[in-house]
Scaffold this motif. Sequence first.
Motif, mmCIF file in Angstrom:
data_model
loop_
_atom_site.group_PDB
_atom_site.id
_atom_site.type_symbol
_atom_site.label_atom_id
_atom_site.label_comp_id
_atom_site.label_asym_id
_atom_site.label_seq_id
_atom_site.Cartn_x
_atom_site.Cartn_y
_atom_site.Cartn_z
ATOM 1 N N LYS A 44 0.836 -1.209 0.000
ATOM 2 C CA LYS A 44 0.000 0.000 0.000
ATOM 3 C C LYS A 44 0.865 1.250 0.000
ATOM 4 N N ALA A 45 1.891 1.265 0.847
ATOM 5 C CA ALA A 45 2.770 2.438 0.909
ATOM 6 C C ALA A 45 3.533 2.621 -0.399
ATOM 7 N N THR A 46 3.995 1.509 -0.975
ATOM 8 C CA THR A 46 4.748 1.576 -2.228
ATOM 9 C C THR A 46 3.859 2.041 -3.375
ATOM 10 N N ASP A 47 2.653 1.490 -3.447
ATOM 11 C CA ASP A 47 1.715 1.883 -4.508
ATOM 12 C C ASP A 47 1.337 3.355 -4.405
ATOM 13 N N ALA A 48 1.366 3.890 -3.183
ATOM 14 C CA ALA A 48 1.031 5.302 -2.973
ATOM 15 C C ALA A 48 2.229 6.211 -3.231
ATOM 16 N N GLY A 49 3.349 5.614 -3.635
ATOM 17 C CA GLY A 49 4.545 6.399 -3.903
ATOM 18 C C GLY A 49 5.291 6.814 -2.651
ATOM 19 N N LYS A 50 5.021 6.129 -1.510
ATOM 20 C CA LYS A 50 5.680 6.466 -0.249
ATOM 21 C C LYS A 50 6.307 5.226 0.396
#
Length: 372
Positions: free
Chosen positions: A303-309
């Motif tokens: 989720k964090a990676t997909d959100a660019g974070k």
Amino acid sequence: MSLTGTPFLVTAACLLVVAFVLPLALWSRLRGPALVRGGTRVLMLLFAQITAITVVFVAVNNANGLYDTWDDLLGTGDHSGAAADLGPDGTGGQKLSEQPKQPARFTPVTDARMGEGVRVTQLRGRISGVEGEVYVWLPPQYDDPAYRDKKFPVVELLPGYPGSAKAWFGALEVNKQLKPLMEQGKVKPFILVSPRTNLLGDQTDSGCANTPGKVNAETWLSVDVRRMVSDTFRASDRAADWAVGGYSAGAHCAARLAVAHPDRYRAGVSLSGFNDPNGEPAALTAATPELRRANNPYLLLKKATDAGKPPRTALFVSGAAGDGYESGTALKSVAKEPTTVRVVKLTGPHGTSVWKQQVPEVFRWLSEQVGT
């Protein structure tokens, strides 16, 4: 009598000898009606079986650090406190940085199996409300005058479930293995911290998560214990100087805490862990699909990676096929810089004998990730 103490093991062994000798000495000498003689012989056999099982249980418990106290074994102890709803960040809006320091009082442990230098305190978390023991070991450099102005990096160590906070120092001998490596400069001088994770009195695993009305385990581990250590010792409070590691259910906790809180931990170590909380059916976090998703480190990282974070955290994940290895490859498949994941494939059983052998490699890796 302590569940894990030598006196209890010796007593159980002595009773086993008595249970073995009794039938040999009395079997043919019993008098009275046949029913009485038969009943007495059955009781002697049952006594022998019970004592044999007890000796095996005590030996296995001591070797693996499963249950620390009678309350843990019987499910009669509760360390959770009121468990108020502390919100998404687990602080309830409180800022420990604005509160006065409260150094804890430590005493040397009396359990010889834990080696030298381990000390313990009873801590009541100021925010979590959890109360339990915390064990700490200081590196050999801590009392060296050359290091008097240095703040040390910290590794928080979590056992499996069931599991004792003593296990890392007892069964895994982490301090005995690391002391010479630290003295030789092969491993950084970490402060080692092992807090109680068996918090609920109903034989339920907290999953190291905050569950309002039940237990605020996440806040206990990642807020209260951290603050107590930095208040009491020359320990850094920077996220870059902290890591969290665990084995089995504790490995799941370590990976999740590291992914969810890069503001508190720079690295996480997972030894034979799992991503889906359903890997520990006794965990509160396995109760519903929603809780399973919310506490799955793979889904949190994705989720964090997909959100660019993607979080700035480093993960070390090891395990055999079907016992943690796939969890590591899953985490690695969704990791993007600055997240890094090292996966090590093992062979061997799910047990302390395997995890103990990994201690030097794990801490050499941590020396490259933490305190830089």
